[in-house]
Scaffold this active site. Structure first.
Site, short mmCIF file in Angstrom:
data_model
loop_
_atom_site.label_atom_id
_atom_site.label_comp_id
_atom_site.label_asym_id
_atom_site.label_seq_id
_atom_site.Cartn_x
_atom_site.Cartn_y
_atom_site.Cartn_z
N TRP A 297 0.83 -1.21 0.00
CA TRP A 297 0.00 0.00 0.00
C TRP A 297 0.86 1.26 0.00
CZ3 TRP A 297 -3.94 -2.03 -1.82
CH2 TRP A 297 -4.40 -3.28 -1.38
N LYS B 152 -12.33 -1.80 6.00
CA LYS B 152 -11.56 -2.73 6.81
C LYS B 152 -11.92 -2.64 8.29
CE LYS B 152 -7.66 -2.67 3.57
NZ LYS B 152 -7.85 -4.02 3.05
N ASP C 119 -1.87 6.67 6.01
CA ASP C 119 -2.93 5.77 5.55
C ASP C 119 -3.23 4.83 6.71
OD1 ASP C 119 -4.51 3.80 4.48
OD2 ASP C 119 -3.12 3.23 2.89
#
Length: 362
Positions: free
Chosen positions: A104, A197, A173
């Site tokens: 990511w 999530k 993030d």
């Protein structure tokens, strides 16, 4: 209706608290006596205004935000944020620092470079297959921000403490561990988190940005790619993802009613993770993929002696009502995502299954 539910360890979209799902079910056809579903009411109505501002208020209280912290809801997921952050905060003569801890953060780096932005990768754990998070960094003098991915869902690593960047704001993030623990909010200029999530359904991304950091954003950006647009219109410049925001409000309400504070939420998550890591560490059969001092409390990743055993583990687990345990397609292995909404009972059931499977196959 709940009799056929399984223990859900999916990495995202992932488990939502059962009380939240029950509230959604009960009100879906007639939200707050409106005679309409939450998916049907006007986003300009007083009823949705209460939902939106209620969610924002819960975010503020749980994270102890200041009055100059903006809470925004933006579509496009965290993947859009990979591009929006450098687009908004890096001018032609600016640079930013990035810490690469895997997939990511690598995508965030790619999106910045696509735009021709100047960035420096000041730390990386690629040398050991992203099995740890760098503990010390050296920031570039004058950098606009330092970008981190707080939790790596694929490799099972997590920052237990955030790096010291002194006066340079952190951009993070936090898609997979937001609201799992208290945060030192004074360190951050901006936080973004895809909801699917650890916060709600897919389709909405929450952004928290400090006013002082927002004021430094670039001008003359496309309207829907400028954070200032969302801040100026309370996330209502266009039709927002109403159902996603409604679910987030319910999830945050559940956290408040069940745990009260993020300190208690963190203690609960530590107990859940310890239950699985104790099985792994006490075994010669399972092998954790993350180094001990970097292990995630949200995504427990591990390998078995052979890929065939891993396939059998995942299949037999599902037969026993334990779903979502297959590792990410890019790395294989097994992964148990034990986000806030995954109850202790589910983790205990998985730990017991792991012990039985080892006894039978080890």
């Amino acid at each position: 209706m709940t009799a056929h539910r399984i223990h859900n360890f999916n990495a995202g979209p992932s488990a939502l608290p059962l009380p939240v799902l029950e509230k959604i079910q009960a009100s879906f056809l007639n939200f707050n006596d409106s005679g309409m579903s939450i998916t049907e009411i006007s986003h300009r109505s007083a009823k949705f205004d209460a939902v939106l501002n209620g969610a924002i208020d819960r975010v503020r209280r749980l994270l102890s935000l200041n009055s100059d912290d903006h809470v925004l809801f933006i579509q496009g997921g965290a993947s859009l944020q990979f591009a929006m952050v450098p687009m908004n905060f890096l001018g032609p003569n600016d640079t930013a620092d990035y810490i690469n801890t895997g997939t990511w953060s690598a995508k965030a780096i790619k999106e910045a470079r696509i735009q021709g932005k100047t960035i420096q990768v000041i730390a990386s754990s690629e040398d050991q297959n992203f099995s740890y998070v760098p503990k010390t960094i050296s920031c570039t003098p004058g950098a606009r921000y330092v970008h981190v991915t707080s939790n790596n869902t694929i490799k099972g690593t997590q920052f237990d403490q955030f790096p010291e960047t002194f006066e340079i704001p952190l951009v993070a993030d936090m898609s997979s561990d937001i609201f799992s623990r208290p945060l030192p909010m004074e360190k951050f200029g901006l936080i973004y988190t895809g909801a699917q999530k650890n916060l709600g359904p897919s389709g909405v991304c929450m952004v928290i940005v400090k006013e002082a950091f927002l004021e430094t954003a670039e001008q003359h950006l496309p309207t829907m790619l400028a954070y200032k647009t969302f801040a100026a219109h309370n996330s209502m410049y266009n039709t927002p993802p109403c159902f996603g925001i409604y679910t987030i409000d319910l999830v945050l309400e559940w956290i408040q009613e069940t745990f009260g504070t993020l300190e208690r939420m963190a203690e609960h998550n530590q107990r859940k993770a310890r239950m699985l890591y104790d099985v792994i560490d006490g075994s010669g059969f399972y092998q954790a993929t993350a180094q001990k001092n970097s292990r995630s409390l949200m995504n427990v990743t591990f390998r078995l002696p052979t890929e065939d055993l891993e396939d059998r583990f995942v299949a037999e687990a599902l037969e026993n009502g334990l779903g979502g345990l297959k590792g990410h397609r890019s790395v294989g292995g097994c992964r148990a995502s034990i986000y806030n909404a995954v109850p202790m009972e589910s983790v205990a059931a998985l730990a017991a299954f792991m012990e039985r499977f080892e006894q039978e196959k080890g």
